[in-house]
Write a protein that holds these residues in place. Structure first.
Motif, PDB file in Angstrom:
ATOM      1  N   PHE A  74       0.736  -1.322  -0.084  1.00 36.05           N
ATOM      2  CA  PHE A  74       0.041  -0.114   0.037  1.00 36.05           C
ATOM      3  C   PHE A  74       0.895   1.359  -0.180  1.00 36.05           C
ATOM      4  CE2 PHE A  74      -2.035   3.569   2.368  1.00 36.05           C
ATOM      5  CZ  PHE A  74      -3.215   3.554   1.421  1.00 36.05           C
ATOM      6  N   VAL A  75       1.830   1.354   0.870  1.00 34.71           N
ATOM      7  CA  VAL A  75       2.791   2.600   1.063  1.00 34.71           C
ATOM      8  C   VAL A  75       3.451   2.704  -0.492  1.00 34.71           C
ATOM      9  CG1 VAL A  75       4.970   3.394   2.032  1.00 34.71           C
ATOM     10  CG2 VAL A  75       3.028   2.207   3.447  1.00 34.71           C
ATOM     11  N   LYS A  76       4.030   1.669  -0.888  1.00 37.03           N
ATOM     12  CA  LYS A  76       4.640   1.828  -2.157  1.00 37.03           C
ATOM     13  C   LYS A  76       3.718   2.369  -3.397  1.00 37.03           C
ATOM     14  CE  LYS A  76       8.575   0.327  -2.786  1.00 37.03           C
ATOM     15  NZ  LYS A  76      10.037   1.208  -2.584  1.00 37.03           N
ATOM     16  N   SER A  77       2.392   1.712  -3.135  1.00 38.45           N
ATOM     17  CA  SER A  77       1.277   2.212  -4.182  1.00 38.45           C
ATOM     18  C   SER A  77       0.971   3.709  -4.332  1.00 38.45           C
ATOM     19  CB  SER A  77       0.284   1.266  -4.164  1.00 38.45           C
ATOM     20  OG  SER A  77      -0.651   1.860  -2.973  1.00 38.45           O
ATOM     21  N   LYS A  78       1.409   4.121  -2.953  1.00 38.87           N
ATOM     22  CA  LYS A  78       0.888   5.703  -2.865  1.00 38.87           C
ATOM     23  C   LYS A  78       2.426   6.627  -3.250  1.00 38.87           C
ATOM     24  CE  LYS A  78      -3.225   5.148  -1.815  1.00 38.87           C
ATOM     25  NZ  LYS A  78      -4.487   5.582  -2.911  1.00 38.87           N
ATOM     26  N   GLY A  79       3.357   5.919  -3.612  1.00 35.89           N
ATOM     27  CA  GLY A  79       4.664   6.596  -3.802  1.00 35.89           C
ATOM     28  C   GLY A  79       5.596   6.688  -2.770  1.00 35.89           C
ATOM     29  N   GLY A  80       5.268   6.079  -1.669  1.00 33.99           N
ATOM     30  CA  GLY A  80       6.253   6.267  -0.501  1.00 33.99           C
ATOM     31  C   GLY A  80       7.568   5.162  -0.605  1.00 33.99           C
ATOM     32  N   GLN A  81       8.523   5.890   0.249  1.00 33.78           N
ATOM     33  CA  GLN A  81       9.593   4.937   0.366  1.00 33.78           C
ATOM     34  C   GLN A  81       9.617   4.380   1.593  1.00 33.78           C
ATOM     35  OE1 GLN A  81      13.475   6.818  -0.989  1.00 33.78           O
ATOM     36  NE2 GLN A  81      12.278   8.345  -2.269  1.00 33.78           N
ATOM     37  N   ILE A  82      10.240   3.149   1.775  1.00 30.59           N
ATOM     38  CA  ILE A  82      10.042   2.318   3.181  1.00 30.59           C
ATOM     39  C   ILE A  82      11.330   2.060   3.456  1.00 30.59           C
ATOM     40  CG2 ILE A  82       9.226   0.108   4.070  1.00 30.59           C
ATOM     41  CD1 ILE A  82       7.296   0.250   2.014  1.00 30.59           C
ATOM     42  N   ALA A  83      11.611   2.582   5.116  1.00 32.59           N
ATOM     43  CA  ALA A  83      12.620   2.166   5.714  1.00 32.59           C
ATOM     44  C   ALA A  83      12.282   1.159   6.701  1.00 32.59           C
ATOM     45  CB  ALA A  83      13.381   3.499   6.315  1.00 32.59           C
ATOM     46  N   LEU A  84      13.428   0.362   6.956  1.00 35.16           N
ATOM     47  CA  LEU A  84      12.917  -0.733   8.118  1.00 35.16           C
ATOM     48  C   LEU A  84      14.201  -1.250   8.976  1.00 35.16           C
ATOM     49  CD1 LEU A  84      11.008  -3.429   8.806  1.00 35.16           C
ATOM     50  CD2 LEU A  84      12.468  -4.711   7.199  1.00 35.16           C
ATOM     51  N   ASP A  85      13.618  -1.007  10.203  1.00 39.36           N
ATOM     52  CA  ASP A  85      14.430  -1.530  11.406  1.00 39.36           C
ATOM     53  C   ASP A  85      13.730  -2.606  11.894  1.00 39.36           C
ATOM     54  OD1 ASP A  85      15.975  -1.818  13.861  1.00 39.36           O
ATOM     55  OD2 ASP A  85      16.373   0.148  14.189  1.00 39.36           O
ATOM     56  N   THR A  86      14.050  -3.737  12.281  1.00 38.52           N
ATOM     57  CA  THR A  86      13.327  -4.980  12.416  1.00 38.52           C
ATOM     58  C   THR A  86      13.217  -5.109  14.214  1.00 38.52           C
ATOM     59  OG1 THR A  86      15.001  -6.581  12.511  1.00 38.52           O
ATOM     60  CG2 THR A  86      13.410  -6.249  10.545  1.00 38.52           C
ATOM     61  N   ALA A  87      14.460  -4.452  14.720  1.00 36.97           N
ATOM     62  CA  ALA A  87      14.878  -4.899  16.200  1.00 36.97           C
ATOM     63  C   ALA A  87      15.033  -6.369  16.217  1.00 36.97           C
ATOM     64  CB  ALA A  87      13.681  -4.308  17.061  1.00 36.97           C
ATOM     65  N   TRP A  88      15.583  -6.639  17.399  1.00 35.26           N
ATOM     66  CA  TRP A  88      15.967  -8.070  17.422  1.00 35.26           C
ATOM     67  C   TRP A  88      14.795  -8.909  17.884  1.00 35.26           C
ATOM     68  CZ3 TRP A  88      20.146 -10.688  16.745  1.00 35.26           C
ATOM     69  CH2 TRP A  88      20.454 -11.984  17.353  1.00 35.26           C
ATOM     70  N   PRO A  89      14.444  -9.960  17.069  1.00 34.56           N
ATOM     71  CA  PRO A  89      13.219 -10.774  17.286  1.00 34.56           C
ATOM     72  C   PRO A  89      13.314 -11.434  18.766  1.00 34.56           C
ATOM     73  CG  PRO A  89      14.371 -11.349  15.259  1.00 34.56           C
ATOM     74  CD  PRO A  89      15.366 -10.463  15.731  1.00 34.56           C
ATOM     75  N   SER A  90      12.078 -11.441  19.257  1.00 33.61           N
ATOM     76  CA  SER A  90      12.109 -12.181  20.703  1.00 33.61           C
ATOM     77  C   SER A  90      12.590 -13.516  20.700  1.00 33.61           C
ATOM     78  CB  SER A  90      10.571 -12.008  21.004  1.00 33.61           C
ATOM     79  OG  SER A  90       9.943 -10.889  21.085  1.00 33.61           O
ATOM     80  N   ASP A  91      12.411 -14.460  19.600  1.00 31.24           N
ATOM     81  CA  ASP A  91      12.605 -15.829  19.495  1.00 31.24           C
ATOM     82  C   ASP A  91      14.164 -15.987  18.673  1.00 31.24           C
ATOM     83  OD1 ASP A  91      10.500 -16.618  20.659  1.00 31.24           O
ATOM     84  OD2 ASP A  91       9.311 -16.488  18.940  1.00 31.24           O
TER      85      ASP A  91
END
Length: 344
Positions: A166-183
């Motif tokens: 959805f964000v990409k379809s609206k022309g947005g750029q995505i940044a991602l910081d997952t953080a450390w997974p609980s498992d």
């Protein structure tokens, strides 16, 4: 001289939108050794402050003078009310759920390490449809949307692919910081994150997280310099960046088909490392949103984090402290392919 804009102004055209968690942090310490059950310990220091990946990033972005919005949920209680008071210009986009607000108690230790105790609270109730409805009401064109702490949002994770699309379809750029997974970085978690990469323009991971993503359970433990970033970059959008935060060693950026770019940290007297990675993210995206060179983005990110961890009580730098004003005239050739409009 560029004046830092009021975050309340021109909210229809933010430079960065932060999606993630905000909670209350109670930091106490130092304490060693671990106390005996049934006893009481008097600790010399205590600090109640805003926490969570989105919460810390938003504080740093505000200090840097970046126009931004913040999409989070909170609980309907005293802690939720307190959090809203800490973000008076950003709380209009918040979702209030009828649950307790998540609380984290951090116990610091003399060696610089710390132990966290957290309650799930409102974070476990964040609903994907409510998040997407909030994003649908915003102008996302050419805006960086940072998703931070996705590993800690169990209700949002299954819907992230749809939200990213959805964000990409609206022309947005995505940044991602997952953080450390609980498992930890299980094969299932690795596969999940790798499935998101075709939508991720900027990955922002620390060294341990990068190793967890890039290594299978049967792989030997290499250092960060020998990891195969190029294989992941092939699955990411054109001109994507993989940023790795290396702590005292600084940071690196990898791009498909290009040499690794590194930037060293300056010597810093560390007082409080909590939120260093989120402060880094804010600095990097602040410079990125202003169309600065990759070198400048790295340096501003490192300087923002260094400023934050050298403060107690916690403070964040303004745009002048990290040279963001002076770098607007930067004419280096290694620019991001898609320039963004400079905020005045």
């Amino acid at each position: 001289m560029i004046e830092a804009p009021n975050p309340k102004n021109n909210l229809k055209s933010p430079e960065v939108i932060t999606v993630g968690t905000v909670n209350v942090d109670l930091i106490m310490g130092p304490q060693v050794p671990w106390p005996t059950p049934g006893t009481e310990v008097i600790l010399p220091n205590a600090n109640l402050r805003e926490g969570g990946g989105a919460g810390i990033t938003a504080k740093a972005l505000t200090a840097l003078g970046i126009r931004h919005r913040m999409v989070v949920n909170i609980g309907n209680d005293l802690f939720g009310d307190w959090l809203m008071q800490q973000y008076p210009d950003l709380a209009d986009d918040w979702i209030i759920d009828s649950v307790d607000t998540a609380l984290t108690v951090g116990i610091t230790h003399p060696d610089g390490e710390r132990t966290f105790f957290s309650t799930p609270g409102h974070v476990a109730q964040f609903q994907p449809l409510e998040l997407q409805n909030k994003l649908a009401g915003m102008d996302l064109n050419n805006v960086v949307v940072l998703f931070v702490g996705t590993s800690l949002m169990p209700t949002i994770r299954p819907a992230l692919t749809t939200i990213f699309q959805f964000v990409k379809s609206k022309g947005g750029q995505i940044a991602l910081d997952t953080a450390w997974p609980s498992d930890g970085w299980t094969e299932e978690t690795r596969s999940e994150v790798i499935s998101w990469l075709p939508y991720i323009d900027i990955a922002l991971l620390n060294e341990a997280e990068a190793k967890g993503l890039l290594l299978s359970s049967s792989s030997k433990e290499p250092n960060s310099h020998s990891l195969d970033y190029q294989s992941l970059l092939k699955t990411m959008p054109q001109n994507a960046l993989f940023v790795t935060k290396l702590g005292e060693e600084g940071a690196r950026v990898d791009r498909l088909g290009s040499p690794t770019l590194t930037c060293n940290s300056r010597e810093t007297i560390v007082k409080d490392t909590i939120g260093a990675g989120d402060s880094f993210n804010a600095g990097f995206l602040a410079a990125y949103a202003r169309s600065q060179s990759i070198e400048t983005c790295l340096q501003v990110a490192i300087d923002t984090a260094s400023y934050a961890i050298a403060s107690h009580p916690r403070q964040y730098p303004n745009h002048q402290d990290v040279g963001l004003v002076n770098c607007f005239a930067d004419n280096t050739t290694d620019k991001f392919p898609h320039k963004r409009t400079q905020a005045l």
